[in-house]
Design a protein around this motif. Structure first.
Motif, PDB file in Angstrom:
ATOM      1  N   THR A 423       0.803  -1.232   0.000  1.00  0.00           N
ATOM      2  CA  THR A 423       0.000   0.000   0.000  1.00  0.00           C
ATOM      3  C   THR A 423       0.827   1.269   0.000  1.00  0.00           C
ATOM      4  O   THR A 423       0.287   2.345  -0.255  1.00  0.00           O
ATOM      5  CB  THR A 423      -0.918   0.011   1.229  1.00  0.00           C
ATOM      6  N   HIS A 424       2.135   1.208   0.306  1.00  0.00           N
ATOM      7  CA  HIS A 424       2.976   2.393   0.374  1.00  0.00           C
ATOM      8  C   HIS A 424       4.218   2.174  -0.483  1.00  0.00           C
ATOM      9  O   HIS A 424       4.720   1.046  -0.606  1.00  0.00           O
ATOM     10  CB  HIS A 424       3.390   2.700   1.817  1.00  0.00           C
ATOM     11  N   ALA A 425       4.721   3.266  -1.054  1.00  0.00           N
ATOM     12  CA  ALA A 425       5.894   3.174  -1.922  1.00  0.00           C
ATOM     13  C   ALA A 425       6.690   4.462  -1.841  1.00  0.00           C
ATOM     14  O   ALA A 425       6.126   5.556  -1.730  1.00  0.00           O
ATOM     15  CB  ALA A 425       5.486   2.899  -3.370  1.00  0.00           C
ATOM     16  N   LEU A 426       8.014   4.320  -1.900  1.00  0.00           N
ATOM     17  CA  LEU A 426       8.938   5.441  -2.030  1.00  0.00           C
ATOM     18  C   LEU A 426       9.501   5.412  -3.440  1.00  0.00           C
ATOM     19  O   LEU A 426      10.114   4.417  -3.855  1.00  0.00           O
ATOM     20  CB  LEU A 426      10.081   5.332  -1.013  1.00  0.00           C
ATOM     21  N   VAL A 427       9.314   6.492  -4.177  1.00  0.00           N
ATOM     22  CA  VAL A 427       9.731   6.541  -5.579  1.00  0.00           C
ATOM     23  C   VAL A 427      10.374   7.899  -5.860  1.00  0.00           C
ATOM     24  O   VAL A 427      10.192   8.859  -5.100  1.00  0.00           O
ATOM     25  CB  VAL A 427       8.524   6.324  -6.524  1.00  0.00           C
ATOM     26  N   PRO A 428      11.130   8.018  -6.959  1.00  0.00           N
ATOM     27  CA  PRO A 428      11.648   9.326  -7.353  1.00  0.00           C
ATOM     28  C   PRO A 428      10.513  10.244  -7.807  1.00  0.00           C
ATOM     29  O   PRO A 428       9.351   9.846  -7.891  1.00  0.00           O
ATOM     30  CB  PRO A 428      12.606   8.996  -8.500  1.00  0.00           C
ATOM     31  N   ALA A 429      10.865  11.469  -8.100  1.00  0.00           N
ATOM     32  CA  ALA A 429       9.874  12.458  -8.517  1.00  0.00           C
ATOM     33  C   ALA A 429       9.258  12.080  -9.853  1.00  0.00           C
ATOM     34  O   ALA A 429       9.895  11.434 -10.696  1.00  0.00           O
ATOM     35  CB  ALA A 429      10.520  13.838  -8.597  1.00  0.00           C
ATOM     36  N   ASP A 430       8.000  12.473 -10.037  1.00  0.00           N
ATOM     37  CA  ASP A 430       7.252  12.259 -11.269  1.00  0.00           C
ATOM     38  C   ASP A 430       7.140  10.776 -11.610  1.00  0.00           C
ATOM     39  O   ASP A 430       7.664  10.311 -12.619  1.00  0.00           O
ATOM     40  CB  ASP A 430       7.898  13.029 -12.435  1.00  0.00           C
ATOM     41  N   PRO A 431       6.444   9.977 -10.799  1.00  0.00           N
ATOM     42  CA  PRO A 431       6.339   8.544 -11.079  1.00  0.00           C
ATOM     43  C   PRO A 431       5.327   8.186 -12.153  1.00  0.00           C
ATOM     44  O   PRO A 431       5.301   7.054 -12.623  1.00  0.00           O
ATOM     45  CB  PRO A 431       5.904   7.971  -9.724  1.00  0.00           C
ATOM     46  N   GLY A 432       4.480   9.119 -12.545  1.00  0.00           N
ATOM     47  CA  GLY A 432       3.463   8.803 -13.536  1.00  0.00           C
ATOM     48  C   GLY A 432       2.155   8.384 -12.889  1.00  0.00           C
ATOM     49  O   GLY A 432       1.826   8.793 -11.769  1.00  0.00           O
ATOM     50  N   LYS A 433       1.399   7.546 -13.575  1.00  0.00           N
ATOM     51  CA  LYS A 433       0.100   7.109 -13.085  1.00  0.00           C
ATOM     52  C   LYS A 433       0.277   6.191 -11.884  1.00  0.00           C
ATOM     53  O   LYS A 433       1.058   5.241 -11.921  1.00  0.00           O
ATOM     54  CB  LYS A 433      -0.660   6.389 -14.193  1.00  0.00           C
ATOM     55  N   ILE A 434      -0.446   6.479 -10.802  1.00  0.00           N
ATOM     56  CA  ILE A 434      -0.343   5.729  -9.553  1.00  0.00           C
ATOM     57  C   ILE A 434      -1.565   4.824  -9.430  1.00  0.00           C
ATOM     58  O   ILE A 434      -2.693   5.259  -9.686  1.00  0.00           O
ATOM     59  CB  ILE A 434      -0.252   6.686  -8.354  1.00  0.00           C
ATOM     60  N   PRO A 435      -1.398   3.557  -9.048  1.00  0.00           N
ATOM     61  CA  PRO A 435      -2.559   2.673  -8.873  1.00  0.00           C
ATOM     62  C   PRO A 435      -3.506   3.219  -7.814  1.00  0.00           C
ATOM     63  O   PRO A 435      -3.067   3.778  -6.797  1.00  0.00           O
ATOM     64  CB  PRO A 435      -1.923   1.345  -8.433  1.00  0.00           C
ATOM     65  N   PRO A 436      -4.797   3.083  -8.008  1.00  0.00           N
ATOM     66  CA  PRO A 436      -5.762   3.609  -7.019  1.00  0.00           C
ATOM     67  C   PRO A 436      -5.627   2.891  -5.681  1.00  0.00           C
ATOM     68  O   PRO A 436      -5.450   1.680  -5.609  1.00  0.00           O
ATOM     69  CB  PRO A 436      -7.117   3.322  -7.678  1.00  0.00           C
ATOM     70  N   GLY A 437      -5.669   3.671  -4.622  1.00  0.00           N
ATOM     71  CA  GLY A 437      -5.575   3.118  -3.278  1.00  0.00           C
ATOM     72  C   GLY A 437      -4.160   2.952  -2.769  1.00  0.00           C
ATOM     73  O   GLY A 437      -3.971   2.485  -1.638  1.00  0.00           O
ATOM     74  N   MET A 438      -3.164   3.327  -3.543  1.00  0.00           N
ATOM     75  CA  MET A 438      -1.768   3.180  -3.130  1.00  0.00           C
ATOM     76  C   MET A 438      -1.199   4.553  -2.792  1.00  0.00           C
ATOM     77  O   MET A 438      -1.362   5.509  -3.563  1.00  0.00           O
ATOM     78  CB  MET A 438      -0.946   2.518  -4.231  1.00  0.00           C
ATOM     79  N   LYS A 439      -0.554   4.667  -1.644  1.00  0.00           N
ATOM     80  CA  LYS A 439       0.053   5.913  -1.212  1.00  0.00           C
ATOM     81  C   LYS A 439       1.520   5.939  -1.643  1.00  0.00           C
ATOM     82  O   LYS A 439       2.303   5.076  -1.244  1.00  0.00           O
ATOM     83  CB  LYS A 439      -0.054   6.064   0.304  1.00  0.00           C
ATOM     84  N   VAL A 440       1.857   6.924  -2.443  1.00  0.00           N
ATOM     85  CA  VAL A 440       3.203   7.033  -3.002  1.00  0.00           C
ATOM     86  C   VAL A 440       3.838   8.316  -2.486  1.00  0.00           C
ATOM     87  O   VAL A 440       3.250   9.394  -2.584  1.00  0.00           O
ATOM     88  CB  VAL A 440       3.164   7.024  -4.546  1.00  0.00           C
ATOM     89  N   LEU A 441       5.033   8.187  -1.935  1.00  0.00           N
ATOM     90  CA  LEU A 441       5.780   9.335  -1.445  1.00  0.00           C
ATOM     91  C   LEU A 441       6.965   9.576  -2.361  1.00  0.00           C
ATOM     92  O   LEU A 441       7.819   8.702  -2.537  1.00  0.00           O
ATOM     93  CB  LEU A 441       6.274   9.082  -0.012  1.00  0.00           C
TER      94      LEU A 441
END
Length: 469
Positions: A423-441
């Motif tokens: 449910t959570h992810a750490l990614v670089p800037a501008d990851p694109g389309k994010i799956p619904p219900g997933m929190k991306v930092l």
């Protein structure tokens, strides 16, 4: 005399540019004037040209060529079909290489049995084992079929004779280094023998429209043994990879004239044989009720397939002046770089004097830079003895300045992590389309990434006791 003079003119001649002394072969030093590097060629043999000959097939516009003859036929193993681009094309020659004991013969014997049918016979030629040994393996993995023919031969002429007798649609040669031609000098496995055997089998495959799977040996460096010409002659080159002590096996396409080369097939080797894994991510994860310090999850791309993998790290007090740095499944150089970045950019100074052990789960090897962030967070979590939040994945390349760089396929990686319940992810800037219900930092540097670590209670306890006193 005229014929002798003409023959002499056709021969190359060499002459010293200093004194004019002539010789029939090149020398580094002129025997006449004792000068070095002055002998040069001034006569060359006559150039021979090839006269036009009879055309075997007339050239036609490419739009009139029937492409249905190159339609791929399934091998019966979906994971292998994925790597081949749909299956085996009639007349295609595939070279399968891998280390001893990795499972090449087991996989190809399974393919031989599953692809055999009334209309398509399969011939399995073994040069390394006896026919009874191959039969024992076939019984173990249940690879018995009435249309699967087996022969133990090491003579090229005998192999070609079996092709005339059986007329197979699929030939499996295990291995090409064990077969020799009596017309060529040298022991089996030599460069001349491998070139001759491979050339004869390729010609037979093209003439008969027969698919051929050649098993190749590898050197101690992991490269395919034999002349490099062998890889150029065949249509497909597959590398069979995997640790002998792990269950996971990967078939990676290095060259493919009928499909892409960024596909990877995943297999599991067990006592009953080898089976394909449509969803292999479960092999690389350890399911726990509570998070453990020193563990971090990431999503790696094997070809175009995203796989969720777990990175583990452990730090202990060193008992020797030079602390140990041990890795398994990770590149030692990248782990060392992450340690340097954490000490300099992350202000974590406790790593330099401690023994550090880092590894992956399930035998997977992480070599792409996208796993840098997960490695760094696992090391930081182990150093502070603080677990990362549950259901968190980290994706990103870390530079020496501490910045977190973008990587390819972030959307595919996030979609795979979301499919497996993260449910959570750490990614670089501008990851694109994010799956619904997933929190991306989105994190820009290691400072932002380290903020996901909760404050360590163990380190705060001594300070609280001192304040009370």
């Amino acid at each position: 005399m005229a014929a002798r003079t003409k023959t002499a003119k056709d021969r190359p001649s060499y002459r010293c540019t200093e004194c004019g002394w002539q010789t029939a072969k090149w020398l580094g030093r002129c025997p006449e004037c004792q000068a070095w590097g002055t002998i040069e060629e001034y006569g060359a043999p006559a150039v021979r040209t090839t006269a036009p000959g009879r055309v075997t097939t007339s050239a036609v516009p490419i739009a009139q060529v029937d492409g249905r003859q190159a339609t791929a036929r399934s091998t019966g193993v979906p994971e292998l079909d994925r790597v081949l681009g749909g299956g085996l094309v009639p007349g295609a020659v595939v070279l399968v290489a891998g280390e001893p004991g990795v499972g090449k013969s087991t996989l190809l014997l399974d393919v031989a049995a599953k692809s055999a049918s009334d209309e398509h016979r399969t011939l399995y030629v073994t040069g390394e084992e006896s026919a009874s040994q191959v039969r024992m393996r076939a019984d173990r993995i249940k690879a018995i079929d009435d249309h699967l023919y087996l022969a133990a031969e090491t003579d090229l002429a005998a192999v070609l004779g079996h092709l005339d007798a059986v007329k197979p649609s699929l030939l499996i040669m295990d291995s090409v280094q064990t077969v020799a031609s009596p017309e060529i000098d040298g022991a089996p496995g030599g460069m001349a023998q491998v070139r001759e055997v491979a050339g004869a089998l390729i010609r037979a495959s093209k003439e008969r429209g027969m698919s051929t799977l050649l098993v190749g040996h590898v050197t101690k460096d992991g490269a395919i043994a034999g002349p490099r010409l062998l890889e150029h002659l065949v249509d497909v080159v597959l590398h069979f990879e995997g640790d002998r002590h792990a269950r996971l096996r990967l078939v990676r396409g290095v060259k493919n004239r009928y499909g892409t080369t960024d596909e990877v097939g995943c297999f599991e080797l067990h006592d009953e044989g080898i089976t394909g894994l449509a969803d292999p991510s479960g092999l690389f994860l350890t399911r726990r009720d509570e998070p453990v310090p020193g563990t971090c999850l990431t999503v790696t791309l094997e070809g175009r397939r995203p796989l969720v993998a777990e990175v583990q790290a452990l730090t202990v007090d060193s008992q020797i002046p030079s602390p140990r740095r041990t890795t398994s499944g990770l590149e030692t150089s990248r782990v060392s770089m992450m340690l340097a970045v954490l000490e300099q950019r992350g202000r974590i100074s406790a790593l330099g004097k401690r023994d550090i052990y880092s590894a992956t789960v399930g035998g997977v090897k992480l070599s792409e830079p996208a796993a840098d962030l997960a490695i760094a967070l696992a090391l930081a979590s182990a150093a502070s003895d603080t677990p990362l939040p549950k259901n968190l994945v980290a994706i990103g390349e870390v530079g020496l300045a501490g910045e977190v760089r973008r990587v390819t396929g972030v959307q595919r990686r996030l979609a795979e992590a979301h499919r497996l319940g993260f449910t959570h992810a750490l990614v670089p800037a501008d990851p694109g389309k994010i799956p619904p219900g997933m929190k991306v930092l989105e994190v820009a540097d290691m400072g932002d990434a380290l903020r996901v670590l909760p404050r360590s209670r163990r380190r705060e306890a001594p300070r609280e006791e001192e304040e009370r006193r």
